[in-house]
Design an enzyme around this catalytic site. Structure first.
Site, short mmCIF file in Angstrom:
data_model
loop_
_atom_site.label_atom_id
_atom_site.label_comp_id
_atom_site.label_asym_id
_atom_site.label_seq_id
_atom_site.Cartn_x
_atom_site.Cartn_y
_atom_site.Cartn_z
CG ASP A 9 -1.76 1.22 1.35
OD1 ASP A 9 -2.60 1.45 0.48
OD2 ASP A 9 -1.57 1.96 2.33
CG ASP A 57 -7.17 -6.40 1.29
OD1 ASP A 57 -7.19 -5.18 1.08
OD2 ASP A 57 -7.88 -6.95 2.15
CD GLU A 82 -3.57 -1.98 -1.02
OE1 GLU A 82 -4.01 -0.85 -1.24
OE2 GLU A 82 -3.69 -2.56 0.09
#
Length: 237
Positions: free
Chosen positions: A51, A120, A123
């Site tokens: 991220d 998710d 990332e």
């Protein structure tokens, strides 16, 4: 699993020296729980890293692409490009769901197609690319999949909460108030529902993975309902 990851490495544009990094990036917490492995065996730590790497690379790309843009405009563009939905779109483009390791329950509930999980894992893969190949490997992947998104983005250059507050104040009303009405989910993946209240208007609720995201969703819903933003692109009239 590592023997079957060559096609994915090709799509990522990187051959891993430490294939365990990629395997971990693809491992959901549900699979870890079923195998009775340690918490660190899931993608969560790599997601945290990826991220930040994504934000750094996108920020650098924005600075280069928009040399005259002010900080506020750059921040709006960055927020739109690094959101979970954008990461999930990239994951779908490269078929990332086919390689995700899930527990039986998540498989049965369609976890490979869930936007939250796809975002998710995308990332986490960026985090794995960074650790295995350095910033250049992560940058190459991000540029390949975010460059066009960056140049074609047509959303508002102000965030929803700021726009809503200015719109409300322009009508002589008190500033909107935001209140968390529900918090659910585990600590590592919480979900929030936030209500925004404006004098003389119905209360509107927005949902998100953070309090801030839920507030923005609620403000966006009000702006769309009042005709300030178009529902397709959230452009201002």
């Amino acid at each position: 699993m590592s023997s079957g990851l060559a096609p994915l490495e090709l799509r990522l544009g990187h051959r891993f020296a430490v294939i365990d990094l990629l395997e971990r990036a693809l491992t959901h917490a549900s699979a870890v729980a079923e195998a009775h492995l340690g918490h660190a065996a899931s993608y969560q730590r790599l997601e945290f890293l990826g991220d930040r790497v994504l934000a750094l690379v996108i920020a650098d790309m924005l600075i280069a692409a928009f040399p005259d843009a002010e900080e506020g405009e750059l921040a709006r563009r960055l927020t739109a490009l690094v959101r979970n939905e954008s990461c999930a779109e990239v994951a779908l483009e490269i078929g990332l769901g086919n390689w995700i390791r899930l527990g039986g329950g998540e498989i049965q509930s369609g976890g490979r197609k869930k936007a939250a999980i796809l975002g998710d894992v995308c990332e986490a893969v960026i985090g794995a690319l960074y650790l295995d190949g350095g910033l250049s490997a992560a940058r190459d992947f991000i540029a390949a999949h975010w460059q066009a998104r960056m140049l074609n983005w047509s959303g508002p250059l102000r965030d929803a909460k700021t726009t809503l507050q200015e719109w409300v104040q322009g009508r002589g009303l008190a500033a909107p108030t935001y209140e968390i009405v529900e918090r659910s989910g585990p600590d590592h993946a919480p979900s929030f529902r936030v209500a925004v209240t404006i004098d003389g208007m119905p209360t509107v609720v927005g949902a998100g993975r953070s309090k801030r995201e839920a507030e923005q969703k609620a403000a966006t819903a009000v702006l769309v309902a009042q005709g300030v933003w178009r529902p397709e692109t959230h452009d201002t009239h």
